[in-house]
Design an enzyme around this catalytic site. Structure first.
Site, PDB file in Angstrom:
ATOM      1  N   ASN A  77     -10.746  -0.626 -16.701  1.00  0.00           N
ATOM      2  CA  ASN A  77     -11.761  -0.387 -17.726  1.00  0.00           C
ATOM      3  C   ASN A  77     -12.026  -1.641 -18.516  1.00  0.00           C
ATOM      4  O   ASN A  77     -11.176  -2.536 -18.603  1.00  0.00           O
ATOM      5  CB  ASN A  77     -11.308   0.736 -18.670  1.00  0.00           C
ATOM      6  CG  ASN A  77     -10.382   0.230 -19.749  1.00  0.00           C
ATOM      7  OD1 ASN A  77     -10.824  -0.177 -20.824  1.00  0.00           O
ATOM      8  ND2 ASN A  77      -9.080   0.226 -19.482  1.00  0.00           N
ATOM      9  N   ASN A 136      -1.229  -2.165 -31.103  1.00  0.00           N
ATOM     10  CA  ASN A 136      -1.839  -2.519 -29.818  1.00  0.00           C
ATOM     11  C   ASN A 136      -1.807  -4.024 -29.631  1.00  0.00           C
ATOM     12  O   ASN A 136      -2.680  -4.747 -30.073  1.00  0.00           O
ATOM     13  CB  ASN A 136      -3.274  -1.980 -29.778  1.00  0.00           C
ATOM     14  CG  ASN A 136      -3.954  -2.256 -28.458  1.00  0.00           C
ATOM     15  OD1 ASN A 136      -3.511  -3.108 -27.688  1.00  0.00           O
ATOM     16  ND2 ASN A 136      -5.041  -1.542 -28.176  1.00  0.00           N
ATOM     17  N   CYS A 139      -4.036  -4.875 -25.213  1.00  0.00           N
ATOM     18  CA  CYS A 139      -5.357  -4.779 -24.590  1.00  0.00           C
ATOM     19  C   CYS A 139      -5.790  -6.140 -24.030  1.00  0.00           C
ATOM     20  O   CYS A 139      -5.859  -7.112 -24.784  1.00  0.00           O
ATOM     21  CB  CYS A 139      -6.347  -4.267 -25.639  1.00  0.00           C
ATOM     22  SG  CYS A 139      -7.819  -3.648 -24.873  1.00  0.00           S
ATOM     23  N   THR A 205      -2.478  -2.256 -19.948  1.00  0.00           N
ATOM     24  CA  THR A 205      -3.129  -2.503 -18.659  1.00  0.00           C
ATOM     25  C   THR A 205      -2.978  -3.950 -18.196  1.00  0.00           C
ATOM     26  O   THR A 205      -2.716  -4.849 -18.987  1.00  0.00           O
ATOM     27  CB  THR A 205      -4.624  -2.158 -18.734  1.00  0.00           C
ATOM     28  OG1 THR A 205      -5.191  -2.863 -19.830  1.00  0.00           O
ATOM     29  CG2 THR A 205      -4.828  -0.672 -18.906  1.00  0.00           C
ATOM     30  N   CYS A 350       3.306   7.595  18.470  1.00  0.00           N
ATOM     31  CA  CYS A 350       2.159   6.769  18.095  1.00  0.00           C
ATOM     32  C   CYS A 350       2.465   5.296  18.281  1.00  0.00           C
ATOM     33  O   CYS A 350       1.559   4.476  18.408  1.00  0.00           O
ATOM     34  CB  CYS A 350       1.732   7.047  16.648  1.00  0.00           C
ATOM     35  SG  CYS A 350       2.933   6.500  15.408  1.00  0.00           S
ATOM     36  N   CYS A 353       5.845   2.150  14.835  1.00  0.00           N
ATOM     37  CA  CYS A 353       7.120   1.508  14.511  1.00  0.00           C
ATOM     38  C   CYS A 353       7.354   0.332  15.459  1.00  0.00           C
ATOM     39  O   CYS A 353       7.785  -0.740  15.040  1.00  0.00           O
ATOM     40  CB  CYS A 353       8.254   2.525  14.606  1.00  0.00           C
ATOM     41  SG  CYS A 353       8.357   3.357  16.213  1.00  0.00           S
ATOM     42  N   CYS A 357       7.305  -3.722  14.273  1.00  0.00           N
ATOM     43  CA  CYS A 357       8.589  -4.418  14.440  1.00  0.00           C
ATOM     44  C   CYS A 357       8.417  -5.580  15.421  1.00  0.00           C
ATOM     45  O   CYS A 357       8.906  -6.683  15.200  1.00  0.00           O
ATOM     46  CB  CYS A 357       9.653  -3.445  14.940  1.00  0.00           C
ATOM     47  SG  CYS A 357      11.320  -4.126  14.891  1.00  0.00           S
ATOM     48  N   CYS A 382      18.186  -4.622  15.395  1.00  0.00           N
ATOM     49  CA  CYS A 382      17.776  -3.944  14.153  1.00  0.00           C
ATOM     50  C   CYS A 382      18.581  -4.438  12.960  1.00  0.00           C
ATOM     51  O   CYS A 382      19.799  -4.446  12.973  1.00  0.00           O
ATOM     52  CB  CYS A 382      17.961  -2.430  14.302  1.00  0.00           C
ATOM     53  SG  CYS A 382      17.511  -1.522  12.804  1.00  0.00           S
ATOM     54  N   CYS A 388       9.866   0.176   9.778  1.00  0.00           N
ATOM     55  CA  CYS A 388       9.466   1.256  10.680  1.00  0.00           C
ATOM     56  C   CYS A 388       9.404   2.589   9.940  1.00  0.00           C
ATOM     57  O   CYS A 388       8.512   3.395  10.166  1.00  0.00           O
ATOM     58  CB  CYS A 388      10.421   1.343  11.869  1.00  0.00           C
ATOM     59  SG  CYS A 388      12.164   1.467  11.399  1.00  0.00           S
TER      60      CYS A 388
END
Lengths: 436, 448
Positions: A77, A136, A139, A205, A350, A353, A357, A382, A388
């Site tokens: 913002n 504050n 800001c 922020t 899928c 991993c 790697c 490993c 992974c």
């Protein structure tokens, strides 16, 4: 259900969930709705000194970073402090406090770095019956260029000085709100403590530029073809906030300095994490701005059940429970060894991993087994890095297995995690300290 | 979709106008609504971007599916189309006509558990349609080789071959028996899969590259011979598809009212008005492949009151997938499994029904008759290799040309692909791959 009563720096509220100083707390209308919804307290949106009101842009003042499902991951913002007249805010604060005596009502303040300016506003705020002050110093946009907000928070001497003025001229508890746009969060926190602060709140922020519009080639949000950096918040900043909160939580010099945690807190889980890392209560903004005030129901119910399950009688019992698990790298146990393991029944093959790697890490996951598509860990390579695990789309399919009293086939060494070995005493460390 | 049906009082026999044109058009709407841009992006985000992706392995043309889906996810649909068309120049038709549930989507890793596969077909269509809309040029021709290749058949295999050859710098003449290009894309696929003249649009896109001349109404064996083509060109590719439908070999098969499903669909695809296509009041389709489904569903959409697919084995043995079977059932088609046709029942010399013998385990069961004034045979097509064979030039198996891995026939200088070769699966996508592989092989041969 457990009692969630909270006492933060002497300010009482029925639960530890406050709304942070921001648009949701800019006027009585919103704050009344928040209290009706069940919020324990609010920090009223930052008041400035009397005089011509602040002017906000009339163009867009918010922008979001969206996730795949268009959920808001990050938010920024460029709004300034309240743009309503001081007198009106003070009247409304007084009325709201009268109407909601059991809720915490803290007033956020930001005036120029002059003793007279602070002295003047402090007495006016005190007259409203508000429960506390939040300074504050965080800001990062608009006001900081005028010598306020983060411009103060980035200079520990100023933090201490202004805090001391507030303590001198007001009887109310003083919470110093810190900016994360510093290299070491401990310094402004220690300065606040030296100045007499009753508590700190963080993080405000983070400096950010959200995105560039690839059609117009200008930044977003755009105000007549121009934009400016704004303050970044929302779920994406939570890990940064957790780090800063916990860094103060384990700073001996900040011992006993209550912390009000802010930064991407969206649900009871987030809240519990901050409490466990040393926060005394939490403040919420983005989650409310993206879902409305009703989210507090889940926060109250979830935290209460969690406490019951874990045997915590009160919110204060949670505070800092996870701090002992946080240390510096050199104190980690280098004898602790894990290996990735794949649950072949859960694996959907899928191959993510394997490829991450193979391409970017340790070549420790095979893609084929006897010509079949099958992913298996090569324990000889490993290092247990967890990459992974993080990319596997199936929960609990890839996990880490802890080695105990067995040989690590990668190093050929017997793994005995019970014998702790820290870098400070590691044979490869030329600076190793032989003392225990 | 809301299916418009007729009341059970239409004229018996085979008649046009069972539904009016507006009703027909409404029935022949999109099978799957195309994805809008936002829906495409959301769906694309579901892709796990698998390593050595099973979907790519399952695609006969080997499209880099995770690659193109990632481009869609990142707002680069045209780039996605480029990746698709590089491997499959008919990506647009395949996105519409491929049985994705048995190919790419069938092996999507998201099928595991109670998840559903990424809708790869719809995403592919989104990308290719977007690119065709924008008129993006993806291909340019290499330096001219001066070689000329004769391609027989402007179907998926022939056009795929011609396109790749043109990209490689060769000139191509395509000899097509029909008056339009596209082969089964134009004459054989169900109308609702290829709405708005997509086959012609795709052909225009393919030939817009240049270097491809299509000569229509030229029939191999009648207007030109293989030997003549060999003399005219440096290489020849045969993508001649299949000939007429197979015979059932049962009594009454020659009677009025019995027709070939392929011919029925052909007539429907070429009709100016769908409502003008004659269809029976009660239709029986004999067969178990995609043609049976396409014929039965379209008969129903034209307003046939009762449509039954009769198949001699069980649901699992059907060449049409379970998904296609369900697609037909939802549109009001009944499927009778384990029904072996015994005879066409005649009345006044016209088909009035089909008598079936229960097959499989229930072989001992009683014969039964399904009334029908229209009987469509969808039991496969025979070869028309007699057009090409010319005194036994080629090695042939089961009426189809035997080719090697590079789609070379036993006759030197002649390649072949698509439905006319042995060992194929009768899919558009496989024909496209045949054409592509053959073109690369021809190029290698001519470059020696």
């Amino acid at each position: 259900m457990n009692d969630l009563k909270s006492n933060f720096a002497g300010i009482e509220s029925p639960n530890p969930f406050w709304l942070a100083s921001a648009p949701p707390t800019d006027k009585a209308y919103n704050v009344n709705r928040a209290f009706e919804a069940g919020w324990g307290g609010v920090v009223w949106k930052t008041l400035g000194e009397a005089g011509p009101p602040i002017v906000n842009v009339s163009g867009p003042r918010y922008e979001a970073l969206h996730g795949k499902d268009r959920s808001v991951i990050g938010f920024n913002n460029i709004e300034l402090i309240t743009d309503r007249p001081l007198e009106l805010n003070l009247q409304e604060i007084a009325q709201v406090k009268k109407d909601w005596p059991d809720r915490a009502l803290v007033v956020s303040l930001m005036v120029p770095c002059q003793e007279a300016a602070w002295k003047s506003i402090l007495s006016q705020v005190e007259d409203t019956g508000a429960d506390g002050l939040e300074l504050n110093f965080g800001c990062p946009h608009g006001m900081s260029e005028r010598g306020m907000g983060a411009a103060v928070g980035q200079v520990p001497d100023y933090v201490e000085m202004v805090t001391a003025w507030c303590k001198e001229y007001s009887r109310l508890p003083v919470i110093v709100k810190l900016t994360p746009n510093v290299t070491n969060i401990r310094q402004p926190a220690q300065a606040a403590k030296k100045g007499g602060a009753d508590a700190v709140s963080l993080i405000n922020t983070i400096n950010s530029v959200m995105s560039v519009d690839l059609d117009s080639l200008s930044i977003n949000p755009t105000i007549d073809a121009m934009g400016t950096h704004g303050g970044y918040c929302g779920p994406a900043v939570k890990p940064i906030a957790l780090h800063m909160v916990s860094d103060l939580g384990r700073d001996p010099e900040c011992e006993d300095l209550p912390i009000s945690a802010i930064g991407g807190i969206s649900n009871w889980r987030d809240a519990a994490e901050f409490l466990l890392l040393g926060a005394g209560n939490v403040q919420v903004c983005t989650a409310a701005m993206t879902h409305g005030f009703k989210i507090v129901d889940d926060m109250i119910d979830g935290l209460s059940r969690f406490m019951q399950e874990k045997g915590f009688a009160s919110v204060s019992d949670l505070v800092g429970q996870a701090i002992p698990s946080l240390t510096d790298w050199q104190h980690l146990n280098l004898n602790y060894t894990v290996k990735a393991q794949i649950d072949q029944d859960l694996c959907i093959k899928c191959g993510r991993c394997h490829i991450v790697c193979e391409d970017t890490s340790h070549q420790a996951i095979y893609a084929r087994h006897n010509g079949e598509r099958r992913y298996e860990v090569n324990e000889e390579e490993c290092v247990g890095c967890n990459l992974c695990v993080t990319v596997c789309p199936v929960e609990n399919c890839l996990t880490l297995r802890k080695l105990e009293n067995e040989v690590d086939v990668r190093t050929g060494q017997m793994v005995s995690p019970a014998e702790k070995l820290q870098w400070t005493r590691h044979p490869n460390n030329p600076m190793a300290n032989a003392d225990p | 979709m809301e299916l418009i049906t007729t009341a059970h009082n239409g004229p018996s026999g085979i008649a046009a106008e069972r539904l009016n044109e507006a009703e027909c058009q409404s029935n022949f709407c999109e099978m799957h609504m195309p994805l809008e841009e936002n829906a495409a992006r959301v769906e694309a985000e579901r892709c796990y971007f698998c390593f050595d992706a099973p979907c790519t392995e399952a695609c006969p043309t080997g499209i880099d599916i995770p690659g193109f889906i990632r481009m869609i996810a990142n707002g680069n649909a045209v780039g996605a189309a480029g990746l698709i068309l590089e491997e499959n120049i008919m990506g647009g038709t395949c996105a519409r006509a491929c049985p994705v549930e048995t190919l790419c989507e069938g092996v999507c890793v998201r099928n595991h558990g109670d998840d559903r596969p990424v809708t790869i077909g719809l995403l592919q269509r989104f990308a290719v349609d977007e690119a065709l809309q924008e008129g993006t040029e993806f291909f340019s021709r290499s330096e001219q080789t001066g070689k000329s290749i004769g391609v027989v058949g402007a179907g998926p295999a022939g056009l795929s071959c011609a396109h790749r050859l043109s990209v490689l710098g060769h000139n191509v003449v395509v000899y097509e028996a029909r008056s339009k290009s596209g082969g089964l894309n134009e004459y054989g696929l169900a109308a609702y899969k290829m709405l708005n003249g997509f086959a012609q649009r795709e052909t225009e896109f393919i030939t817009s590259l240049g270097g491809i001349e299509i000569v229509h109404d030229v029939i191999l064996g009648r207007d030109v011979t293989v030997q003549e083509l060999q003399k005219r060109h440096d290489a020849v590719f045969l993508g001649i598809g299949l000939g007429g439908g197979n015979m059932l070999g049962i009594p009454g098969e020659e009677a009025e009212g019995v027709a070939d499903a392929v011919a029925f669909i052909d007539g429907l695809r070429q009709a100016d008005q769908l409502s003008a296509v004659p269809v029976g009041r009660r239709v029986v389709v004999i067969g178990g492949g995609m043609t049976a489904i396409d014929a039965a569903v379209q008969a129903k959409l034209l307003g046939a009151e009762e449509v039954t697919i009769a198949y001699r084995r069980g649901a699992d043995a059907m060449k049409a997938s379970i998904v296609e079977q369900e697609f037909a059932k939802i549109r009001g088609v009944s499927i009778r499994y384990w029904a072996q046709p015994g005879a066409v029942i005649l009345e006044d010399g016209r088909a009035a029904g089909v008598e079936f013998q229960p097959s499989g385990d229930t072989e001992a069961g009683e014969k039964f008759v399904i009334p029908a004034d229209m009987v469509l045979k969808a039991i496969g097509q025979g070869s028309h290799l007699e057009r090409a064979e010319s005194a036994g030039l080629f090695e042939v198996a089961s009426g189809r040309l035997v080719v090697d891995e590079e789609r070379r026939t036993s006759c030197s200088g002649i390649w072949a692909g698509g439905d006319c070769i042995a060992g194929g699966d009768d899919l558009t996508v496989s024909a496209v791959q045949d054409g592509k592989v053959a073109a690369n092989s021809i190029h290698r041969a001519l470059s020696l």
